[in-house]
Design an enzyme around this catalytic site. Structure first.
Site, short mmCIF file in Angstrom:
data_model
loop_
_atom_site.label_atom_id
_atom_site.label_comp_id
_atom_site.label_asym_id
_atom_site.label_seq_id
_atom_site.Cartn_x
_atom_site.Cartn_y
_atom_site.Cartn_z
N GLU A 1 -3.48 0.91 -6.14
CA GLU A 1 -2.68 -0.44 -6.59
C GLU A 1 -2.99 -0.64 -8.09
OE1 GLU A 1 -0.25 -2.35 -5.80
OE2 GLU A 1 -1.23 -2.93 -4.46
N CYS B 1 1.01 -1.60 0.09
CA CYS B 1 0.53 0.23 -0.21
C CYS B 1 0.85 1.18 -0.15
CB CYS B 1 -0.59 0.21 1.08
SG CYS B 1 -2.06 1.48 0.69
#
Length: 344
Positions: free
Chosen positions: A127, A2
């Site tokens: 992402e 992340c």
């Protein structure tokens, strides 16, 4: 891993969105600690600051450990034992902490065993999927109500806006060896990618190392309570909460988000990828439209004030780019439907 998030709610709205029930069942809103330091952003990266929830007992020893506070901390954990004068020169990265090594690596083990658990707040995270033509960014978030941007009536207690993504984290407090203000920092715990997200990015063996997966998401207030209440829930019990979840949705977004300098609603606005048949309409798609429209148009002064001064231009001045709301309206006007979806 992340490595990029968004958290665009203003300080007051963020506090309301984090309302919870205390041990007696009373509705509470966490108190802000140093709220003036918080800055909303559509594009946050490591070394920037972001909002986290933690137990008040970390700051006040006689406090109820179930009581929550909000605090703005820097992303990228600096261990309390770090001896150098400048933590920005650390030789190791600590923005993410892998769940399978968090109880063995010195950077995290000490803080975790001392109960320094926090919840990192975000609208969602980004992402990137490796494709033949380059990397395609996606925005990943909790499923939303049909219209989180609906007007709230005066006296309403329940938060009806965007449901924040709640990620498990570890924090620590570093004090400069030469003296000075203490620095609070955090790391986001990561786990293997869930089935829905595995097609975007998953852990795999590369040169003997495993790539990071997705953040450990705490789904529901019960999980948040157990993670934060270190006095009642020991570490060995709390870490059982750290696992992949399936209750998430996502949609492709523009490569506009690739540059950390870009901080606007366009970062998380849905776009069309390839054949329209590849995407399906979900309630979260409509929710994203309503939420971004409210954010973009600034229909009231109160909503405008939720934005930092440098971003209020998005509520009044037309951007040379298409606005997020405009992009979504155009999308909805086509045969295809908005692309927020779960991967099947």
């Amino acid at each position: 891993m992340c490595g990029r998030t968004a958290c665009s709610l203003g300080a007051d709205s963020l506090r309301r969105a984090c309302a919870y029930r205390d041990r007696r069942g009373r509705r509470r809103e966490p108190e802000w600690i140093r709220a003036e330091r918080y800055r909303p952003s559509y594009n946050k990266g490591p070394q920037s600051s972001g909002p986290v929830l933690l137990s008040r007992r970390h700051l006040q020893q006689d406090a109820d450990s179930s009581e929550r506070v909000l605090m703005d901390m820097r992303w990228g954990l600096v261990p309390s034992w770090y001896k150098q004068d400048d933590p920005s020169k650390m030789l190791f990265k600590t923005s993410n902490c892998r769940s399978d090594t968090m109880l063995s690596k010195a950077s995290y083990k000490g803080a975790l065993l001392k109960g320094k658990r926090c919840v990192v707040l975000a609208d969602g995270f980004y992402e990137w999927q490796q494709r033949s033509g380059g990397k395609q960014p996606y925005f990943i978030h909790f499923p939303q109500a049909k219209d989180p941007a609906a007007e709230e009536e005066e006296g309403d207690e329940e938060w009806k806006g965007w449901r924040l993504l709640t990620m498990a984290g570890i924090f620590d407090c570093w004090e400069p060896p030469a003296g000075g203000e203490a620095l609070y920092t955090y790391t986001i715990i990561t786990v293997d990618a869930s089935k829905d997200l595995s097609f975007i990015h998953h852990r795999q063996v590369r040169r003997g190392k495993r790539a990071a997966g997705m953040p450990a998401i705490l789904d529901g207030d019960d999980a948040i309570t157990k993670w934060l209440d270190f006095a009642e829930v020991p570490t060995q019990e709390a870490v059982k909460l750290i696992r992949p979840i399936e209750n998430i949705v996502f949609h492709p977004v523009s490569t506009f988000v690739n540059s950390i300098r870009n901080n606007a609603p366009e970062c998380l606005a849905p776009i069309e990828l390839g054949d329209k048949k590849e995407v399906k309409c979900t309630p979260s798609s409509q929710a994203m439209l309503g939420w971004l429209k409210t954010s973009q148009e600034g229909s009231s002064q109160k909503k405008e004030n939720d934005l930092p001064k440098g971003m209020r231009q998005f509520s009044h001045s037309p951007s040379p780019r298409k606005t997020s709301a405009g992009i979504l309206q155009q999308w909805l006007g086509k045969e295809g439907d908005p692309p927020a979806k779960k991967h099947k």
